[in-house]
Write an enzyme that holds these catalytic residues in place. Structure first.
Site, short mmCIF file in Angstrom:
data_model
loop_
_atom_site.label_atom_id
_atom_site.label_comp_id
_atom_site.label_asym_id
_atom_site.label_seq_id
_atom_site.Cartn_x
_atom_site.Cartn_y
_atom_site.Cartn_z
N SER A 226 0.82 -1.21 0.00
CA SER A 226 0.00 0.00 0.00
C SER A 226 0.85 1.26 0.00
O SER A 226 1.96 1.27 0.54
CB SER A 226 -0.90 0.05 1.25
OG SER A 226 -1.82 -1.00 1.28
N CYS A 227 0.31 2.29 -0.62
CA CYS A 227 0.77 3.65 -0.38
C CYS A 227 -0.52 4.48 -0.32
O CYS A 227 -1.57 3.93 -0.01
CB CYS A 227 1.74 4.12 -1.46
SG CYS A 227 1.08 4.09 -3.14
N LYS A 228 -0.46 5.74 -0.60
CA LYS A 228 -1.68 6.55 -0.48
C LYS A 228 -2.77 6.05 -1.42
O LYS A 228 -3.93 5.94 -1.03
CB LYS A 228 -1.36 8.02 -0.76
CG LYS A 228 -2.56 8.93 -0.62
CD LYS A 228 -2.17 10.39 -0.54
CE LYS A 228 -1.56 10.89 -1.82
NZ LYS A 228 -1.30 12.35 -1.76
#
Length: 881
Positions: free
Chosen positions: A798-800
């Site tokens: 995940s990231c933003k």
């Protein structure tokens, strides 16, 4: 993660496997120049019936080479499945500027490149050719000059069943050319996974052999179905809570006003959730939320950009391998924003502030509140179960079945004893006292002696201390509750004694009767005798259980009323935020679990691990600890931790229809169960424990390392203690999971990898990295990911928005696996990485999200990135993410 045998119970694989092609060129000539061309090939399909050309694929650019060998292969998507009559047009271009292929394809072909030549062939020609390979001359734009040749070959993933080309004739209807070989574990349920995007590559190994690699990215219908089910459960739970508050009976004015205010708040949440659910029900056909919609209120419960990605590797003389990963935007309340931080910080502030509100209501600690919710949940599960088991006991008595009675009584005893144990808690007793004190007409000694403006109100709250917060009333019989719940145990003992007596009498009668008359006695025996004698005792037991439930339910509802009243309005806002974050995390978890379950259905060791220990679920996060992303990480930490309240249960589907294979969610906020239906033939292969409904636990862990320019600022001038605490805490959880696994399951059941590093050694290395003060220590993520795969776990990244940094991480992990597990040549590592980032599934993910084939990075940002996380030149730029 190695699999070999085939399934017959699953639907055929997606049609993206129908035909795979590789392309190479020879003797290319760059127009008007002695330099070697920067070649790439555009692939278009000509539909023989509609007679129109559709461009759908492109190779990477091979720089300065007149004999380029392209690593990127070609696949035929579902909408253009190949038949023998299908015509394929190959157009070869010379790229004028390096790295420009990520711009608009149309703009690139006409502005950023020069045309070298084209060739056309039919799928039937390729299949009939020797070794399924064609060498075609490239015709220049004037249609006369030869600009070189192009070589087209059919790629084969794994062992293939050859298509009999002799049966392809012009006088029979065209049949689709299907690659009959597919890996069994590729067959995921179409009810859950859809819209596949497939990319194929060929890379060279250290021994100069060629491996075939296929990426497949898919959307997941659980992106919407899980949140919609959760919203329905939230609404149902809150409506039930409102009903419980109404059933508290008449309260004094102070407590009644608090109750009304709390019910009004619940009503607001219910209305809001009903409106969101109604909006979601209107959405049809969509199965993922693009990153540009992350702050949209009607979609706030939906995970951002949730996709599965599977890499299949076929190497000469080696077993095929699969590597799965789930990508999703950080579970966070983007619509609500992060001005005041995320859940972890907000909850901490809320709990401290809550301790000072006892002048309005009775203070109960978070532990007491959690206990009250647990008691309510347990009662709601056990009360109907006890009633059902009691009825089974009577049925067995009516049938005069000694084994049936013995079995029913054993289960009834176990559940009743569990019920009594749950309610044998001082909290229930003290809460009943408090509820009695909150009823009209109650006046305490303290109120008579020292009235105050607030305390002098009829039925107003007493001055309460945290350690002595429950008022006592001399007229209330404090021992009544002890007698009530003890009656349940006494009734159970009476039932047990009666069953023993009936069976003893029956045995003694049979011993006294001569053997020749035994059959006549059994025949003449009235089977209703046992039921008639047991029925009054069983009825009394059920009545006592109902009486206990009624009193305990009111007491625990009163405790929760205090918690809700003390928390107005902040507690309700936090609950809504927590609901949103948990919904996103749960949808991602359900997606990963279904994918992992289907991949491991023939792995006995994996199935044994499932029901004996459970699965580790590892989330990799690339968020920075600066600005808004701190709040996202604080949300994500709580959301991932809340997944500990989730268990999975494998069930047998009613039918094999796709609609009956959709996972179902049940439960309440403190405990959810996701039921995963399997086709009947599949279900029958499961271990008995799982078929009997034993729940499967999950152990979520989160590791975070920020890699962008904001993390650079945080490391030099800010605070990274949040990241350090998260990594340390979750390392301890992972270590505890491994210890439990090694005690209950033979480690030989775990998958085999080429890298022989012991898991215990990997854990030690991870522990050292977690406590080491090192900037952007991405080794933490690499080692944690490796451990997760070695432990048969589920991997998330995940990231933003799961679009840009996530793409860099996923492609890096895939190439690292090819290098470490499949001997990818060092000379091809960077080329393979660039291929995946330029033309692979991840750039297609970017296109799906923002309608632009550019990662949202700029040069300044990338200077702060670790080198291995930087995209190839020309694939990044300004983009609205």
């Amino acid at each position: 993660m190695f699999f070999s045998s085939s399934f017959h119970w699953l639907p055929p694989p997606a049609p993206t496997l129908s035909l795979l092609l590789s392309v190479a060129c020879n003797d290319l000539v760059a127009a008007g120049s002695d330099r070697k061309p920067n070649a790439l090939v555009q692939v278009a399909v000509i539909d023989p019936h509609k007679q129109h050309l559709v461009t759908h694929a492109c190779t990477e650019i091979v720089e300065a080479n007149k004999d380029p060998l392209f690593l990127t292969g070609m696949t035929f998507p579902p909408e253009h499945s190949a038949s023998p009559e299908t015509l394929v047009k190959l157009s070869v271009y010379d790229a004028k500027e390096k790295g420009q292929e990520s711009v608009s394809k149309l703009l690139f072909y006409f502005v950023c490149s020069s045309f070298l030549g084209t060739a056309t062939f039919s799928v039937g020609d390729l299949l009939r050719a020797k070794d399924e390979q064609l060498t075609l001359g490239l015709r220049s734009s004037d249609g006369v000059c030869t600009a070189g040749t192009v070589v087209v070959s059919r790629l084969k993933m794994g062992e293939m069943e050859e298509v009999d080309v002799d049966h392809i004739a012009t006088d029979i209807p065209p049949q689709k050319v299907v690659d009959l070989t597919f890996h069994p574990s590729l067959c995921l349920p179409l009810s859950v996974f859809k819209n596949p995007v497939c990319k194929v590559y060929r890379f060279q190994t250290v021994d100069s052999k060629w491996m075939l690699v296929r990426e497949q990215m898919e959307e997941c219908t659980l992106s919407f179905s899980i949140p919609k089910q959760l919203l329905s459960l939230y609404i149902q739970e809150d409506m039930s809570r409102v009903q419980d508050l109404r059933q508290l009976g008449e309260l004094s004015p102070h407590w009644d006003n608090l109750r009304k205010e709390v019910m009004t708040r619940y009503g607001g949440i219910i209305t809001s959730y009903q409106e969101i659910l109604a909006e979601l029900e209107k959405i049809t056909g969509r199965s993922f939320k693009p990153s540009c919609c992350k702050a949209q209120k009607s979609l706030e419960f939906i995970p951002i950009n949730l996709h599965t990605q599977r890499m299949m590797v076929t190497c000469p003389r080696k077993t095929d391998a699969l590597y799965d990963i789930v990508t999703v935007g950080a579970p966070a309340a983007h619509f609500q924003g992060f001005k005041c931080g995320g859940l972890q910080r907000l909850l901490s502030r809320y709990e401290r502030r809550n301790e000072g509100t006892a002048y309005q209501c009775i203070y109960y600690s978070p532990e007491h509140t959690a206990k009250a919710q647990e008691v309510l949940s347990t009662m709601s599960l056990l009360q109907p179960l006890i009633t059902s088991l009691a009825d089974q006991l009577l049925q067995a008595a009516q049938e005069h079945s000694s084994p049936g009675i013995k079995d029913a009584l054993k289960h009834l005893s176990d559940k009743t004893e569990q019920f009594v144990h749950t309610l044998k808690d001082e909290l229930v007793k003290s809460a009943l006292l408090a509820l009695h004190a909150a009823q009209p007409g109650y006046v305490s000694k303290n109120q008579k002696e020292t009235p105050s403006p607030v305390q002098g109100l009829p039925g107003g709250p007493l001055p309460l201390k945290h350690q002595d917060s429950i008022p006592h009333h001399k007229e209330y019989d404090e021992e009544e509750w002890d007698r009530v719940w003890a009656n349940v145990a006494k009734c159970l003992n009476c039932v047990i004694a009666m069953v023993d007596k009936l069976q003893e009498d029956d045995n003694s009668k049979q011993e006294k009767v001569p053997e020749q008359q035994l059959a006549d006695v059994i025949t003449s025996h009235n089977p209703g005798d046992w039921k008639e004698q047991l029925c009054p005792l069983v009825t009394r037991l059920k009545e006592c259980v109902m009486e206990v439930v009624e009193k305990a339910k009111k007491a625990m509802t009163f405790v929760l009323l205090q918690e809700a009243a003390c928390s107005i309005p902040q507690g309700f806002l936090l609950q809504q935020r927590r609901d949103v974050v948990f919904s996103q995390a749960l949808a991602a978890l359900a997606c990963g679990f279904v994918m992992r379950l289907y991949a491991g259905m023939q792995d006995e060791g994996f199935l044994r691990q499932l029901h004996l220990v459970g699965l580790v679920v590892q989330f990799e996060s690339l968020l920075s600890t600066y600005s808004e992303e701190i709040g996202m990480l604080e949300d994500m930490e709580v959301g991932i931790s809340d997944l500990q309240r989730v268990v999975f249960k494998i069930t047998e589907a009613k039918t094999d229809d796709l609609s009956d294979l959709q996972p179902l969610v049940c439960g309440r906020r403190d405990h959810f169960t996701i039921e995963v239906p399997l086709p009947r033939l599949v279900f029958q292969t499961l271990p008995e424990e799982m078929k009997e409904g034993k729940p499967v636990r999950v152990f979520p862990v989160l590791f975070n390392v920020g890699i962008n320019e904001q993390q650079t600022i945080a490391e030099r001038f800010g605070d990274i203690s949040l990241q350090e605490r998260i990594n340390q805490k979750n390392f301890e959880i992972l270590e505890a999971y491994y210890k439990s696994l090694s005690e209950k399951v033979s480690l030989e059941c775990l998958p085999c990898f080429q890298t022989q590093t012991d898991i215990k050694e990997l854990l030690e290395t991870l522990g050292q990295n977690v406590v080491t003060k090192k900037r952007k220590n991405v080794e933490i993520l690499w080692i944690a990911g490796t451990i997760c795969r070695r432990l048969n776990g589920i991997r998330f990244t995940s990231c933003k928005s799961a679009k840009d940094r996530t793409s860099m991480s996923v492609t890096l992990e895939q190439c690292a696996l090819l290098r470490d597990e499949h001997q990818l040549s060092k000379d091809f590592f960077i080329r393979a990485l660039d291929c995946m980032r330029r033309e692979g599934c991840r750039i297609e993910n970017v296109q799906k999200n923002i309608k632009c084939r550019k990662y949202a990075f700029n040069m300044l940002q990338l200077m702060a990135f670790p080198k291995c996380y930087r995209p190839p030149e020309g694939t990044y730029g300004k983009a609205d993410s």
